[in-house]
Scaffold this active site. Structure first.
Site, PDB file in Angstrom:
ATOM      1  N   ASP A 179       0.843  -1.191   0.000  1.00 50.97           N
ATOM      2  CA  ASP A 179       0.000   0.000   0.000  1.00 50.97           C
ATOM      3  C   ASP A 179       0.882   1.246   0.000  1.00 50.97           C
ATOM      4  O   ASP A 179       1.485   1.589   1.008  1.00 50.97           O
ATOM      5  CB  ASP A 179      -0.906  -0.010   1.243  1.00 50.97           C
ATOM      6  CG  ASP A 179      -1.866   1.180   1.265  1.00 50.97           C
ATOM      7  OD1 ASP A 179      -1.860   1.963   0.290  1.00 50.97           O
ATOM      8  OD2 ASP A 179      -2.617   1.321   2.243  1.00 50.97           O
ATOM      9  N   GLU A 181       1.728  30.958 -14.417  1.00 54.99           N
ATOM     10  CA  GLU A 181       0.475  31.595 -14.806  1.00 54.99           C
ATOM     11  C   GLU A 181      -0.228  30.682 -15.809  1.00 54.99           C
ATOM     12  O   GLU A 181       0.418  30.036 -16.634  1.00 54.99           O
ATOM     13  CB  GLU A 181       0.715  32.971 -15.456  1.00 54.99           C
ATOM     14  CG  GLU A 181       1.431  33.968 -14.558  1.00 54.99           C
ATOM     15  CD  GLU A 181       0.562  34.456 -13.409  1.00 54.99           C
ATOM     16  OE1 GLU A 181      -0.680  34.307 -13.513  1.00 54.99           O
ATOM     17  OE2 GLU A 181       1.120  34.974 -12.431  1.00 54.99           O
TER      18      GLU A 181
END
Length: 208
Positions: A9, A115
């Site tokens: 896991d 941006e």
């Protein structure tokens, strides 16, 4: 000879690495992402511990939103070199209990923009650069590419992925890999949409 299955896991791997380095955080909600400052814009969750997920924190979520959902969480900056080192140790351990050597089935690179981008040509330029750099890395390791996938994350945080199988078969040709990535990008409708991240993945031919 009977079959056996090893289940590992790694769902909160990054958070687990941080808790291993800071045992005092065990059992507390931990959120890892960006520079760890939820007050800054354009910072997103890389991963969250199960305790933080119980409050609704998810990967890819802005840190500001995560802080609202789980104000008691401990926010930490991402430390990729530490995670890569830990991953190498885990894979080495897995290889030691397997009769077959572990080899990567795929490899990927991505970039997040300071941006949001809206110009398709500019976006395509980044995808082409990622594809060529990724291809060079793969070829340097002696691997061949069978499929090329492109991931686009929009300002809404929707992150679809498209994939293409190389028609000419496995290749080490960088131009072919780059052209395939650009062809996959054409499958996205970018009209009027702001893009904050692009990624390229190559699926690899299993070594003989």
């Amino acid at each position: 000879m009977g079959w056996w299955v090893l289940h590992v896991d790694l769902d909160q791997f990054i958070a687990a690495v941080e808790v291993l380095r800071r045992p005092e955080l065990r059992g507390r909600p931990v959120v890892v992402g960006g520079d760890g400052d939820p007050g800054r814009a354009r910072q997103v969750v890389a991963t969250a511990s199960y305790e933080a997920r119980a409050s609704g924190v998810r990967s890819g979520m802005p840190l500001r939103v995560a802080a609202r959902r789980c104000p008691e969480a401990v926010f930490l900056p991402s430390d990729p070199p530490a995670y890569q080192a830990a991953s190498a140790r885990v894979m080495a351990t897995l290889a030691s209990v397997d009769t077959e050597p572990w080899v990567a089935r795929s490899r990927s690179r991505e970039t997040t923009f300071a941006e949001d981008l809206t110009d398709r040509d500019e976006i395509a330029g980044h995808v082409a650069a990622l594809a060529r750099a990724l291809g060079a890395s793969v070829v340097a390791d002696g691997r061949q590419v069978t499929h090329v996938a492109v991931k686009v994350r929009f300002a809404s945080f929707a992150t679809p992925t498209r994939v293409m199988k190389l028609r000419g078969g496995p290749t080490t040709d960088l131009d072919t890999i780059e052209r395939a990535a650009l062809a996959v990008l054409e499958k996205f409708d970018l009209t009027g949409r702001r893009v904050r991240l692009v990624g390229v993945r190559t699926d690899l031919l299993a070594p003989r």
